[in-house]
Design a protein around this motif. Structure first.
Motif: not given
Length: 281
Positions: A38-39, A47-48, A69-70, A90-91
């Motif tokens: 999660i940015r 989210e990625v 989104i990186r 979830k990070v």
């Protein structure tokens, strides 16, 4: 059974480009969530998910990219997650960059996750098994002579990683590392602390890329170097391979054998393995 953490935990370090600090916060997640980044620094907190089709290698590290989104420099964090057998997290990330911790090893992430506590969940693990051999061969040149990098994935009942480090110029002595990720393997003590390294001849090139974060990197010069093990460089290559394989998004069972390989080769192999997943599904 699947596994997550009991409570939220975080760690902070410098971003890999050496320009600013970055923080990751680990959150427990329900079964079948997988690993989702999660940015937190972007509007809407996009989210990625950890998926092989999002994996990219554009520098000396691996990234996940979804719609621009990186999440940069994922390998050491994903190695910690894989090595501890975690399935659902979830990070949250405070910047595009996963922080550098513990001399570019996984030790800081492992310590943080263990402090958060590991907990089993009421759902069986969803593993991907290598169904048939897959091989990557890439050429490179040293002093105008051709060499090859080999990466092979074979069917096997457990995850086993083998790495042969063999520099053509012998800047580092040829060395081997192999680990099987069964119930007897102590990932935290045997592999998580293996530090990233560069050779003395690479210093200027790498400094231009990562700036002052190079201070956290093990530099292998011609003089004596204080290594944790004689084969610490090969062990770190195994750590990188473990993290890159985990861009598959779930545990993988198979025997992976790398000779002189790096992130780009690991990524290519995962793209080929993704085709096996599609065929199985």
């Amino acid at each position: 059974m699947q596994k997550t953490i009991k409570q939220t935990a975080s760690c902070t370090g410098i971003g890999i480009t050496g320009q600013t600090d970055s923080t990751v916060i680990f959150h427990p997640a329900p079964p079948d969530t997988g690993i989702v980044f999660i940015r937190e620094d972007l509007p809407g907190k996009p989210e990625v998910p950890c998926r092989p089709d999002y994996a990219r290698v554009e520098a000396r590290w691996t990234s996940l990219v979804n719609n621009d989104i990186r999440i940069e420099h994922t390998e050491h964090l994903l190695a910690a997650i894989a090595g501890l057998g975690l399935d659902n997290l979830k990070v949250s990330v405070s910047s595009p960059f996963i922080p550098v911790v513990s001399s570019f090893s996984s030790r800081g992430f492992v310590q943080t996750l263990l402090q958060a506590g590991l907990v089993l969940q009421d759902r069986p693990k969803r593993c991907f098994h290598v169904k048939e051999p897959v091989c990557i061969i890439n050429p490179f040149f040293h002093q105008e002579k051709r060499y090859d990098r080999f990466l092979l994935a074979l069917p096997a009942p457990e995850l086993t990683l083998t790495y042969l480090l063999d520099y053509p110029g012998k800047e580092i002595p040829t060395q081997l590392a192999q680990f099987s990720f069964d119930n007897s393997f102590d990932f935290a003590s045997e592999l998580a602390t293996a530090r990233s390294y560069i050779t003395e001849s690479e210093y200027e090139t790498v400094f231009k890329l990562i700036g002052k974060s190079i201070e956290d990197c093990l530099i292998l010069a011609k003089g004596p170097v204080d290594l944790q093990w004689d084969n610490e460089p090969a062990r770190h290559k195994v750590l990188d391979l473990l993290g890159d394989i985990h861009t598959m998004g779930r545990p993988v069972k198979g025997h992976f054998i790398g000779i002189r390989t790096g992130h780009k080769d690991n990524n290519q192999l995962c793209q080929k393995l993704q085709m096996q997943i599609k065929e199985v599904l």
